[in-house]
Scaffold this motif. Sequence first.
Motif, PDB file in Angstrom:
ATOM      1  N   GLY A  96       0.781  -1.227   0.000  1.00  0.00           N
ATOM      2  CA  GLY A  96       0.000   0.000   0.000  1.00  0.00           C
ATOM      3  C   GLY A  96       0.814   1.277   0.000  1.00  0.00           C
ATOM      4  N   TYR A  97       2.137   1.161   0.180  1.00  0.00           N
ATOM      5  CA  TYR A  97       3.000   2.352   0.107  1.00  0.00           C
ATOM      6  C   TYR A  97       3.497   2.495  -1.332  1.00  0.00           C
ATOM      7  CZ  TYR A  97       6.701   5.711   0.904  1.00  0.00           C
ATOM      8  OH  TYR A  97       7.488   6.827   0.821  1.00  0.00           O
ATOM      9  N   PRO A  98       3.342   3.673  -1.963  1.00  0.00           N
ATOM     10  CA  PRO A  98       3.509   3.768  -3.420  1.00  0.00           C
ATOM     11  C   PRO A  98       4.917   4.089  -3.922  1.00  0.00           C
ATOM     12  CG  PRO A  98       2.600   5.822  -2.577  1.00  0.00           C
ATOM     13  CD  PRO A  98       2.722   4.897  -1.397  1.00  0.00           C
ATOM     14  N   LEU A  99       5.886   4.303  -3.040  1.00  0.00           N
ATOM     15  CA  LEU A  99       7.194   4.806  -3.469  1.00  0.00           C
ATOM     16  C   LEU A  99       8.345   3.926  -2.982  1.00  0.00           C
ATOM     17  CD1 LEU A  99       6.774   8.620  -2.696  1.00  0.00           C
ATOM     18  CD2 LEU A  99       6.583   7.497  -4.927  1.00  0.00           C
ATOM     19  N   PRO A 100       9.510   4.052  -3.607  1.00  0.00           N
ATOM     20  CA  PRO A 100      10.708   3.458  -3.029  1.00  0.00           C
ATOM     21  C   PRO A 100      11.026   4.125  -1.686  1.00  0.00           C
ATOM     22  CG  PRO A 100      11.075   4.123  -5.309  1.00  0.00           C
ATOM     23  CD  PRO A 100       9.784   4.728  -4.889  1.00  0.00           C
ATOM     24  N   TRP A 101      11.824   3.444  -0.855  1.00  0.00           N
ATOM     25  CA  TRP A 101      12.178   3.944   0.470  1.00  0.00           C
ATOM     26  C   TRP A 101      13.609   3.507   0.761  1.00  0.00           C
ATOM     27  CZ3 TRP A 101      12.646  -0.403   3.777  1.00  0.00           C
ATOM     28  CH2 TRP A 101      12.078  -1.598   3.263  1.00  0.00           C
ATOM     29  N   SER A 102      14.200   4.044   1.800  1.00  0.00           N
ATOM     30  CA  SER A 102      15.625   3.812   2.013  1.00  0.00           C
ATOM     31  C   SER A 102      15.920   3.335   3.426  1.00  0.00           C
ATOM     32  CB  SER A 102      16.421   5.090   1.726  1.00  0.00           C
ATOM     33  OG  SER A 102      16.066   6.114   2.631  1.00  0.00           O
ATOM     34  N   VAL A 103      17.078   2.679   3.562  1.00  0.00           N
ATOM     35  CA  VAL A 103      17.589   2.222   4.843  1.00  0.00           C
ATOM     36  C   VAL A 103      18.980   2.820   5.039  1.00  0.00           C
ATOM     37  CG1 VAL A 103      18.114   0.227   6.305  1.00  0.00           C
ATOM     38  CG2 VAL A 103      16.347   0.053   4.527  1.00  0.00           C
TER      39      VAL A 103
END
Length: 299
Positions: A96-103
């Motif tokens: 449900g989250y529409p974008l890339p994300w980072s660690v």
Amino acid sequence: MHEDQISVADETVRQLVDAQFPRWRGLPIRRVAAQGTVNAIFRLGERLTVRFPLQPREVGSARRWLEREAEAARKLLGRTRFPTPEPVAIGAPGAGYPLPWSVQTWLPGVVATDRDPGDSFAFARDLAEFIEGVRAIDTGGRTFEGQGRGGELWVHDEWMETCLRHSEALLDVPPLRRFWATMRELPRGGSADRTNHGDLIPGNVLVADGRLAGVLDVGGLGPADPALDLVGAWHLLEPGPRQTLRRQLGCDDLEWGRGRAWAFVQAMGAVWYYDRTNPAMSRMGRRTVARIVADPPAG
């Protein structure tokens, strides 16, 4: 904080981490009560943090942005004696989250928003040392890309008019309008672009015992007006330590004035934009504007 802001639930973060990075399934996740405006931030175990962009954009563009942030973080890593985050991974949309994300790696410490270093001369010297170290990073022949702060001041006329108009019930606008009329005319003076952190505000600076303990949000690292990182002089320091930073960096009047102007542009936006949605950011803007009013540009 933004009209189109994306909501990021704790359960969503758990699902994304478990599905895409199974090696971290056993690590606890907890939301960070940060005052940032760009990402929702979560602790992942004791040494990692996951960051989720809050504003929609095209997926490919968002991925490229996160890759540029990671490249900038790697470029800064170890270039000064002050800790900065290390990029670890980039996740994909899902759950449900529409974008890339980072660690990234987690940096321990207390942000300057919560532990004000403004009266510390030692902190001012540390901050100057950090700015010097960042400036020493080779730009590789690159120049300012023309987005955001860091080019010519007058380019921000329309934005500043918006800020001044929205601030009429919050600040004494007429003298601020006069300040901007003077600041916007400050020339570059032939100075070439140098590497800047780009966002030295209290929420991006870690403090311990009145000293600089680390610097966060390093993804904006890049070439810009050499005066850009001087925004920290007004966002973070009272008059005495501010002059200590200026002496250590050897700023002439023009460079110092442009640094003041960049701080003004940033602070004026923070005051009204975050007045109701992020009071800490709005208060930061008000304090910076007050410092500038007390230390006005010549002319």
